[in-house]
Design a protein around this motif. Structure first.
Motif, mmCIF file in Angstrom:
data_model
loop_
_atom_site.group_PDB
_atom_site.id
_atom_site.type_symbol
_atom_site.label_atom_id
_atom_site.label_comp_id
_atom_site.label_asym_id
_atom_site.label_seq_id
_atom_site.Cartn_x
_atom_site.Cartn_y
_atom_site.Cartn_z
ATOM 1 N N UNK A 102 -5.067 6.520 27.913
ATOM 2 C CA UNK A 102 -3.939 6.847 27.034
ATOM 3 C C UNK A 102 -2.949 5.686 26.977
ATOM 4 N N UNK A 103 -2.613 5.162 28.125
ATOM 5 C CA UNK A 103 -1.641 4.069 28.199
ATOM 6 C C UNK A 103 -2.166 2.803 27.536
ATOM 7 N N UNK A 104 -3.429 2.479 27.754
ATOM 8 C CA UNK A 104 -3.973 1.235 27.201
ATOM 9 C C UNK A 104 -4.127 1.294 25.684
ATOM 10 N N UNK A 105 -4.356 2.476 25.123
ATOM 11 C CA UNK A 105 -4.537 2.591 23.677
ATOM 12 C C UNK A 105 -3.231 2.749 22.912
ATOM 13 N N UNK A 106 -2.181 3.188 23.565
ATOM 14 C CA UNK A 106 -0.937 3.436 22.833
ATOM 15 C C UNK A 106 -0.457 2.206 22.064
ATOM 16 N N UNK A 107 -0.382 1.019 22.673
ATOM 17 C CA UNK A 107 0.066 -0.149 21.891
ATOM 18 C C UNK A 107 -0.854 -0.460 20.706
ATOM 19 N N UNK A 108 -2.127 -0.166 20.849
ATOM 20 C CA UNK A 108 -3.071 -0.394 19.752
ATOM 21 C C UNK A 108 -2.787 0.567 18.599
ATOM 22 N N UNK A 109 -2.501 1.819 18.927
ATOM 23 C CA UNK A 109 -2.143 2.787 17.891
ATOM 24 C C UNK A 109 -0.818 2.399 17.231
ATOM 25 N N UNK A 110 0.146 1.944 18.020
ATOM 26 C CA UNK A 110 1.427 1.504 17.474
ATOM 27 C C UNK A 110 1.205 0.375 16.470
ATOM 28 N N UNK A 111 0.365 -0.583 16.829
ATOM 29 C CA UNK A 111 0.083 -1.698 15.930
ATOM 30 C C UNK A 111 -0.622 -1.233 14.656
ATOM 31 N N UNK A 112 -1.405 -0.189 14.757
ATOM 32 C CA UNK A 112 -2.186 0.288 13.610
ATOM 33 C C UNK A 112 -1.379 1.182 12.670
ATOM 34 N N UNK A 113 -0.510 2.041 13.232
ATOM 35 C CA UNK A 113 0.127 3.057 12.382
ATOM 36 C C UNK A 113 1.628 3.235 12.597
ATOM 37 N N UNK A 114 2.269 2.521 13.463
ATOM 38 C CA UNK A 114 3.703 2.574 13.806
ATOM 39 C C UNK A 114 3.890 3.397 15.085
#
Length: 144
Positions: A102-114
């Protein structure tokens, strides 16, 4: 999204063990995310491949998590302190791995969709996870 609505949908698909392996569950989960996240076409193009990688990693934990649930059930009548400790620590390790993902993917999701939509996505997932955990908890009796 109502927690009861999510729970009703998930429970209509069958037991928690069946949910984890069932393609209908994956599709239902994806539809819940899709209908509640409200992505633009551009965001969707960036989000869904990331979502698939994210769920691929989380799904790898499913077998480990199920193993510990089965161990509780299989040893319910003859549970020892040592076995209870082993099962509980194993389950905690699975949850720690889940939180690392969860923690490692959060910045990736932020970069993808805000950040705001990524936070909304994590809220949606938390509601679904809560419904699944509730069903699992109802099916596993407390150790004697």
């Amino acid at each position: 999204m109502s927690g009861l609505r999510v729970l009703a949908l998930l429970l209509s698909l069958g037991s928690a063990a069946a949910l984890a392996a069932d393609e209908d569950y994956a599709l239902a989960r994806k539809r819940l995310v899709e209908s509640n996240l409200q992505l633009s076409p551009e965001e969707a193009t960036r989000f869904w491949p990331l979502y698939e990688r994210y769920w691929s990693e989380l799904s790898a934990l499913t077998a480990r998590r199920e193993y510990y649930y089965n161990e509780f059930g299989n040893n319910f009548d003859n549970m020892t302190d040592e076995l209870a400790k082993k099962i509980t620590l194993g389950y905690i390790a699975v949850e720690e791995d889940r939180y690392r993902i969860l923690k490692s993917f959060f910045p990736k999701f932020v970069a993808a969709i805000s950040a705001k939509k990524a936070a909304r996505y994590y809220q949606i997932e938390a509601k679904i996870q809560s419904a699944v955990n509730s069903e699992i908890a109802a099916r596993i009796p407390l150790i004697k």
